[in-house]
Structures are given as structure tokens and as C-alpha cells.
Design a protein around this motif. Structure first.
Motif, PDB file in Angstrom:
ATOM      1  N   SER A  49       0.831  -1.203   0.000  1.00  0.00           N
ATOM      2  CA  SER A  49       0.000   0.000   0.000  1.00  0.00           C
ATOM      3  C   SER A  49       0.866   1.253   0.000  1.00  0.00           C
ATOM      4  N   ALA A  50       1.925   1.246   0.790  1.00  0.00           N
ATOM      5  CA  ALA A  50       2.823   2.403   0.852  1.00  0.00           C
ATOM      6  C   ALA A  50       3.521   2.613  -0.483  1.00  0.00           C
ATOM      7  N   SER A  51       3.898   1.527  -1.123  1.00  0.00           N
ATOM      8  CA  SER A  51       4.579   1.636  -2.412  1.00  0.00           C
ATOM      9  C   SER A  51       3.654   2.188  -3.479  1.00  0.00           C
ATOM     10  N   ILE A  52       2.397   1.798  -3.452  1.00  0.00           N
ATOM     11  CA  ILE A  52       1.420   2.295  -4.415  1.00  0.00           C
ATOM     12  C   ILE A  52       1.108   3.767  -4.157  1.00  0.00           C
ATOM     13  N   ALA A  53       1.037   4.148  -2.881  1.00  0.00           N
ATOM     14  CA  ALA A  53       0.578   5.488  -2.519  1.00  0.00           C
ATOM     15  C   ALA A  53       1.609   6.581  -2.796  1.00  0.00           C
ATOM     16  N   GLN A  54       2.857   6.228  -2.979  1.00  0.00           N
ATOM     17  CA  GLN A  54       3.905   7.221  -3.193  1.00  0.00           C
ATOM     18  C   GLN A  54       3.829   7.779  -4.614  1.00  0.00           C
ATOM     19  N   ALA A  55       2.827   8.607  -4.834  1.00  0.00           N
ATOM     20  CA  ALA A  55       2.631   9.167  -6.168  1.00  0.00           C
ATOM     21  C   ALA A  55       3.725  10.176  -6.490  1.00  0.00           C
ATOM     22  N   ALA A  56       4.306  10.024  -7.647  1.00  0.00           N
ATOM     23  CA  ALA A  56       5.351  10.950  -8.092  1.00  0.00           C
ATOM     24  C   ALA A  56       5.424  10.900  -9.607  1.00  0.00           C
ATOM     25  N   PRO A  57       5.636  12.036 -10.249  1.00  0.00           N
ATOM     26  CA  PRO A  57       5.767  12.014 -11.714  1.00  0.00           C
ATOM     27  C   PRO A  57       7.048  11.307 -12.131  1.00  0.00           C
ATOM     28  N   PRO A  58       7.014  10.657 -13.282  1.00  0.00           N
ATOM     29  CA  PRO A  58       8.210   9.903 -13.728  1.00  0.00           C
ATOM     30  C   PRO A  58       9.298  10.840 -14.240  1.00  0.00           C
ATOM     31  N   GLN A 138      -3.029  -5.206 -17.129  1.00  0.00           N
ATOM     32  CA  GLN A 138      -4.105  -6.132 -16.782  1.00  0.00           C
ATOM     33  C   GLN A 138      -4.142  -6.443 -15.288  1.00  0.00           C
ATOM     34  N   VAL A 139      -4.371  -5.386 -14.523  1.00  0.00           N
ATOM     35  CA  VAL A 139      -4.443  -5.492 -13.064  1.00  0.00           C
ATOM     36  C   VAL A 139      -5.877  -5.823 -12.657  1.00  0.00           C
ATOM     37  N   MET A 140      -6.026  -6.816 -11.788  1.00  0.00           N
ATOM     38  CA  MET A 140      -7.356  -7.197 -11.328  1.00  0.00           C
ATOM     39  C   MET A 140      -7.915  -6.166 -10.353  1.00  0.00           C
ATOM     40  N   PRO A 141      -9.215  -5.851 -10.439  1.00  0.00           N
ATOM     41  CA  PRO A 141      -9.812  -4.821  -9.578  1.00  0.00           C
ATOM     42  C   PRO A 141      -9.645  -5.074  -8.084  1.00  0.00           C
ATOM     43  N   PHE A 142      -9.522  -6.322  -7.646  1.00  0.00           N
ATOM     44  CA  PHE A 142      -9.423  -6.566  -6.213  1.00  0.00           C
ATOM     45  C   PHE A 142      -8.196  -5.896  -5.604  1.00  0.00           C
ATOM     46  N   TRP A 143      -7.152  -5.680  -6.431  1.00  0.00           N
ATOM     47  CA  TRP A 143      -5.949  -5.033  -5.909  1.00  0.00           C
ATOM     48  C   TRP A 143      -6.244  -3.609  -5.460  1.00  0.00           C
ATOM     49  N   ALA A 144      -7.183  -2.940  -6.114  1.00  0.00           N
ATOM     50  CA  ALA A 144      -7.529  -1.572  -5.726  1.00  0.00           C
ATOM     51  C   ALA A 144      -8.103  -1.539  -4.312  1.00  0.00           C
ATOM     52  N   LYS A 145      -8.794  -2.598  -3.917  1.00  0.00           N
ATOM     53  CA  LYS A 145      -9.350  -2.675  -2.571  1.00  0.00           C
ATOM     54  C   LYS A 145      -8.308  -3.141  -1.566  1.00  0.00           C
ATOM     55  N   VAL A 146      -7.443  -4.066  -1.977  1.00  0.00           N
ATOM     56  CA  VAL A 146      -6.488  -4.673  -1.056  1.00  0.00           C
ATOM     57  C   VAL A 146      -5.354  -3.714  -0.697  1.00  0.00           C
ATOM     58  N   ILE A 147      -4.807  -3.022  -1.704  1.00  0.00           N
ATOM     59  CA  ILE A 147      -3.645  -2.160  -1.432  1.00  0.00           C
ATOM     60  C   ILE A 147      -3.823  -0.731  -1.946  1.00  0.00           C
ATOM     61  N   ASP A 149      -6.909   2.619  -2.972  1.00  0.00           N
ATOM     62  CA  ASP A 149      -7.948   3.410  -2.323  1.00  0.00           C
ATOM     63  C   ASP A 149      -9.350   2.875  -2.592  1.00  0.00           C
ATOM     64  N   GLY A 150      -9.425   1.719  -3.266  1.00  0.00           N
ATOM     65  CA  GLY A 150     -10.711   1.099  -3.535  1.00  0.00           C
ATOM     66  C   GLY A 150     -11.345   1.495  -4.842  1.00  0.00           C
ATOM     67  N   ASP A 151     -10.763   2.470  -5.534  1.00  0.00           N
ATOM     68  CA  ASP A 151     -11.325   2.952  -6.799  1.00  0.00           C
ATOM     69  C   ASP A 151     -10.713   2.176  -7.962  1.00  0.00           C
ATOM     70  N   ALA A 152     -11.407   1.128  -8.412  1.00  0.00           N
ATOM     71  CA  ALA A 152     -10.895   0.297  -9.501  1.00  0.00           C
ATOM     72  C   ALA A 152     -10.837   1.055 -10.818  1.00  0.00           C
ATOM     73  N   GLY A 153     -11.636   2.109 -10.944  1.00  0.00           N
ATOM     74  CA  GLY A 153     -11.625   2.904 -12.163  1.00  0.00           C
ATOM     75  C   GLY A 153     -10.275   3.565 -12.421  1.00  0.00           C
ATOM     76  N   ARG A 163       2.131   1.428 -12.182  1.00  0.00           N
ATOM     77  CA  ARG A 163       2.674   1.278 -10.833  1.00  0.00           C
ATOM     78  C   ARG A 163       2.126   0.026 -10.172  1.00  0.00           C
ATOM     79  N   PHE A 164       0.816  -0.184 -10.226  1.00  0.00           N
ATOM     80  CA  PHE A 164       0.229  -1.397  -9.655  1.00  0.00           C
ATOM     81  C   PHE A 164       0.872  -2.635 -10.279  1.00  0.00           C
ATOM     82  N   GLY A 165       0.939  -2.661 -11.615  1.00  0.00           N
ATOM     83  CA  GLY A 165       1.472  -3.842 -12.292  1.00  0.00           C
ATOM     84  C   GLY A 165       2.895  -4.149 -11.892  1.00  0.00           C
ATOM     85  N   CYS A 166       3.743  -3.129 -11.841  1.00  0.00           N
ATOM     86  CA  CYS A 166       5.151  -3.346 -11.491  1.00  0.00           C
ATOM     87  C   CYS A 166       5.305  -3.758 -10.027  1.00  0.00           C
ATOM     88  N   VAL A 167       4.540  -3.132  -9.136  1.00  0.00           N
ATOM     89  CA  VAL A 167       4.604  -3.487  -7.714  1.00  0.00           C
ATOM     90  C   VAL A 167       4.115  -4.916  -7.492  1.00  0.00           C
TER      91      VAL A 167
END
Length: 213
Positions: A49-58, A138-147, A149-153, A163-167
């Protein structure tokens, strides 16, 4: 004598088939598999969750000129190879910058991530698989809930999806103790079967710089 009702019915059927075909073309589905939801211990969930949340421009930073030049060479070469799939220069460059940034951030090869994207979605931002996996990786929506903010969109947002895919792939690689073959199988939901890892390995070779192996 021609039955007018039959003609009318046939005409409607043809229009329905045509409309269905156009809809399929407009929103193509990905043919790849999907990650399977598994229980995560709290420490792993928190770390992901911490790794996903660290938003930063590339925006990569380089301490040496040779590293910067190597990056620019990679960017130019990959941009030329991707031109047929992404024709708009700015969109193509932003995509490649983000792939490089998120791959390096997760300790992955950019060529591997590009190969996986090619197999998973064919570089289609809004691809959806039959299992419901979304976006470039091709990230499954459940990851949005697990790690997340819950917004699969948000999985259709470029950097979020990458970021999700690489993490997630890094997570699977750690679980499999560095065995990329098994990690890729787990990512695809086909652990132990050769088709998917072999396809990614083959696609990865298409995104290597000259002289790389």
C-alpha cells in the motif's frame, strides 16, 4: 414470392450483428489471464500500500552524464519501435517515461515490463480481459481494494496501472525468491504452465537495445 417479414427479420439480424462487431472492435478484450486474490499478511499489505501510494511524476534524475545519455538512447529507440502502436509522439514518450520510471522503481527491467504489456494488453490502455483485469498491465480490480484506495476505475490511469502492475510483479518475484518464470506464471494466474512466461520472454527480446541479452 418473397416473404417481407423474413426479409425484415434478416435485415434486423444483420444490423445487430454489425453493431455487435463494431462494439467488439471499439472495446477489445485482452486475452491474458489474471492474478488470483490471495490473503496477505498485514506487513506485506502495508508495504504494498505504501509503495502504491507514493505518487510521483516519472522524472528520472541522473548523477552522471553517461547514465543520462543511456536513458535518452533507450527512450529514442523504444519510441521508434512503439510508433506503430502509439502514433502520437507526446503520448508515446510519456508512456515510455512512465514504464522506465515504474520498472526501475520496482527493480524490474523496462524490457521485461514492455514485453509483459505487449502480451497482456497489446499496449491498449483500456483493455479489459474476460476475467475483468484492466489496463496496460491487466491489473485485477481486487488489488484496488487490497492495497489501493478502492477505486478500480483508476486502474485505467496510465501511471496508476503501471505502478500497480510493477509493484505486483515485484511482489510475486519476491514470493518466488527471484524465479521470474514462476513469478510471471503467478502474475498471469497460470503458475507452473510454460505458455505465458515463454510468451513474455519472447516479447521481452523485442524491447532490448542492440547488444543486450
Amino acid at each position: 414470392m418473397v416473404n417481407k417479414n423474413v426479409v425484415a427479420t434478416t435485415s434486423v439480424a444483420r444490423r445487430s450483428l454489425l453493431l455487435g462487431g463494431l462494439l467488439l472492435l471499439a472495446s477489445p478484450q485482452a486475452s491474458a489471464g489474471a492474478q488470483r486474490e490471495e490473503p496477505l499478511v498485514d506487513s506485506i499489505r502495508s508495504a504494498l500500500s505504501a509503495s502504491i501510494a507514493q505518487a510521483a511524476p516519472p522524472r528520472p534524475k541522473f548523477e552522471r552524464d553517461d547514465a543520462r545519455m543511456a536513458y535518452l538512447t533507450w527512450l529514442g529507440t523504444m519510441s521508434e519501435r512503439l510508433k506503430k502502436r502509439k502514433t502520437e509522439t507526446q503520448i508515446r514518450i510519456e508512456f515510455l517515461e512512465t514504464v522506465w520510471y515504474e520498472a526501475k522503481r520496482a527493480g524490474l527491467e523496462p524490457s521485461l515490463v514492455l514485453g509483459l504489456i505487449q502480451v497482456e494488453s497489446g499496449f491498449r490502455k483500456y483493455a479489459i480481459s474476460t476475467a475483468g483485469a484492466r489496463g496496460y498491465m491487466q491489473v485485477m480490480p481486487f488489488w484496488a481494494k487490497v492495497i489501493g484506495d478502492g477505486d478500480a476505475g483508476r486502474l485505467f490511469h496510465m501511471q496508476t496501472n503501471l505502478r500497480f502492475g510493477c509493484v505486483i510483479l515485484r511482489h510475486y518475484l519476491d514470493i518466488e525468491k527471484g524465479d521470474l518464470y514462476l513469478a510471471l506464471g503467478r502474475y498471469n494466474g497460470s503458475r507452473g504452465r510454460p505458455e505465458y512466461p515463454n510468451a513474455v520472454f519472447a516479447s521481452r527480446r523485442l524491447w532490448l537495445l542492440p547488444g543486450e541479452k
